[in-house]
Design an enzyme around this catalytic site. Structure first.
Site, PDB file in Angstrom:
ATOM      1  N   PRO A  89       0.682  -1.296  -0.057  1.00 47.72           N
ATOM      2  CA  PRO A  89      -0.230  -0.140  -0.182  1.00 47.72           C
ATOM      3  C   PRO A  89       0.661   1.236  -0.012  1.00 47.72           C
ATOM      4  O   PRO A  89       0.297   2.160  -0.256  1.00 47.72           O
ATOM      5  CB  PRO A  89      -0.868  -0.052   1.266  1.00 47.72           C
ATOM      6  N   GLU A 116       1.672  -7.765   9.207  1.00 44.63           N
ATOM      7  CA  GLU A 116       1.965  -6.551   9.451  1.00 44.63           C
ATOM      8  C   GLU A 116       2.539  -5.735   8.240  1.00 44.63           C
ATOM      9  O   GLU A 116       2.314  -4.524   8.073  1.00 44.63           O
ATOM     10  CB  GLU A 116       2.610  -6.150  10.782  1.00 44.63           C
ATOM     11  N   ARG A 154      -3.079  -8.710 -20.785  1.00 50.07           N
ATOM     12  CA  ARG A 154      -4.167  -8.483 -21.815  1.00 50.07           C
ATOM     13  C   ARG A 154      -3.614  -7.420 -22.785  1.00 50.07           C
ATOM     14  O   ARG A 154      -3.863  -7.578 -23.902  1.00 50.07           O
ATOM     15  CB  ARG A 154      -5.495  -7.885 -21.168  1.00 50.07           C
ATOM     16  N   ASP A 169      -8.686   1.567 -24.899  1.00 46.72           N
ATOM     17  CA  ASP A 169      -9.190   1.623 -23.459  1.00 46.72           C
ATOM     18  C   ASP A 169      -9.138   2.859 -22.728  1.00 46.72           C
ATOM     19  O   ASP A 169      -8.195   3.717 -23.039  1.00 46.72           O
ATOM     20  CB  ASP A 169      -8.491   0.472 -22.648  1.00 46.72           C
TER      21      ASP A 169
END
Length: 243
Positions: A89, A116, A154, A169
Site C-alpha cells: 500500500p 503487518e 491483456r 481502453d
C-alpha cells in the site's frame, strides 16, 4: 512472458489464472506462470516465515530469508533480469502507463505479503518496483497482484481478439473511453444515438472523441491537465464549460 508469484496462498490464484483472457493467453503461449509458496524456502525448523518486529509493536513481520532465497532460486532459472514487484500500500499508485511498461518485460516476479508488513531489507535490497492498487489496505498482496497481472497480460501481443481494443481502453489514450452501444437500436424507449447508425465513419470517430473528452471532463477532469489538446478539442471543452 513468464510470471513468478511468491505467495503463502497459491490456491487463491487458480481461478483467475485459468479463466477467460488469461487462460486464452496461456493457450496461445503468450505467457507462463509459476506459483511459489515461499514458506517452502524457509530454513526455520517450524516453517515460520514471520517474526515479531524489533522495537515492539502490533502484528508480525515477514522475515527476509525465505523471500530472498525464493527470488534467488527463480533468478537462477532465467536468462533475463526480471522485474521484482512488491505489492504494497506504500508503493507507486498503479496506472495504465505502468501496465504498458511492465508488458514489455520478459519476466516478472511478484511478492505477495501478509501480516503487518515486510522486513525493510526486502524493500531496499531485493525489489525493483513497489506497486499499490489504491489507498486502502488488504489482508495480503494476492488480490493486488491479480489486478496487475490481468492488466499486463491483456496487453501482450495477440492476447485480445481485437487488436484495437487495448489502445482504445480508458487511460490508454490519456482519456476515459467513449460510451458504447449495441443491438437493439431501441430498448424500452432508450435509443442509440443516431450518429452511430449513420454509417459515416468520420463523423462517428469525431463523436466518439468528443464523448471521450466530455466524459473525462465530467468524471476525471484532472486527466486533462497534461493532455495535448488540439484547437478543436479546446473549443469543444470551452463550450462544455459554458454549458
Amino acid at each position: 512472458m513468464h510470471i513468478d508469484i511468491l505467495t503463502l496462498f497459491p490456491e487463491m490464484f487458480s481461478g483467475i489464472l485459468n479463466t477467460s483472457i488469461l487462460q486464452k493467453a496461456q493457450e496461445k503461449e503468450k505467457f507462463t506462470y509459476d506459483l511459489v509458496n515461499f514458506r517452502e524456502y524457509t530454513t526455520d525448523k517450524h516453517q515460520k516465515v514471520d517474526d515479531y518486529p524489533y522495537g515492539g509493536g502490533a502484528g508480525m513481520v515477514l522475515t527476509p530469508q525465505p523471500i530472498f532465497d525464493a527470488v534467488d532460486a527463480k533468478m537462477k532459472n532465467t536468462k533475463t533480469t526480471p522485474r521484482v514487484i512488491l505489492m504494497c500500500p506504500q508503493g507507486e499508485p498503479y496506472t495504465q502507463k505502468k501496465a504498458e511498461e511492465l508488458a514489455q518485460e520478459d519476466h516478472l516476479i511478484f511478492i505477495c505479503g501478509h501480516y503487518e508488513g515486510y522486513d525493510e531489507r526486502i524493500r531496499k535490497h531485493l525489489v525493483t518496483d513497489e506497486i499499490s492498487i489504491g489507498d486502502y489496505v488488504l489482508t495480503g498482496g494476492e488480490l493486488g497482484a491479480m489486478v496487475v497481472i490481468d492488466s499486463v497480460v491483456r496487453l501482450l501481443p495477440d492476447v485480445l481478439g481485437n487488436k484495437a481494443s487495448a489502445p482504445e481502453d480508458s487511460f490508454s489514450t490519456g482519456l476515459l473511453e467513449h460510451p458504447h452501444y449495441t443491438r437493439p437500436a431501441n430498448f424500452r424507449g432508450m435509443k442509440v444515438p443516431n450518429i452511430l447508425l449513420s454509417g459515416d465513419h468520420a463523423k462517428i470517430k469525431s463523436w466518439r472523441k468528443n464523448q471521450s473528452l466530455q466524459r473525462t471532463y465530467e468524471r476525471r477532469k484532472e486527466l486533462l491537465q497534461d493532455f495535448p489538446l488540439s484547437e478543436e478539442e479546446k473549443e469543444f471543452l470551452s463550450r462544455l464549460e459554458k454549458d
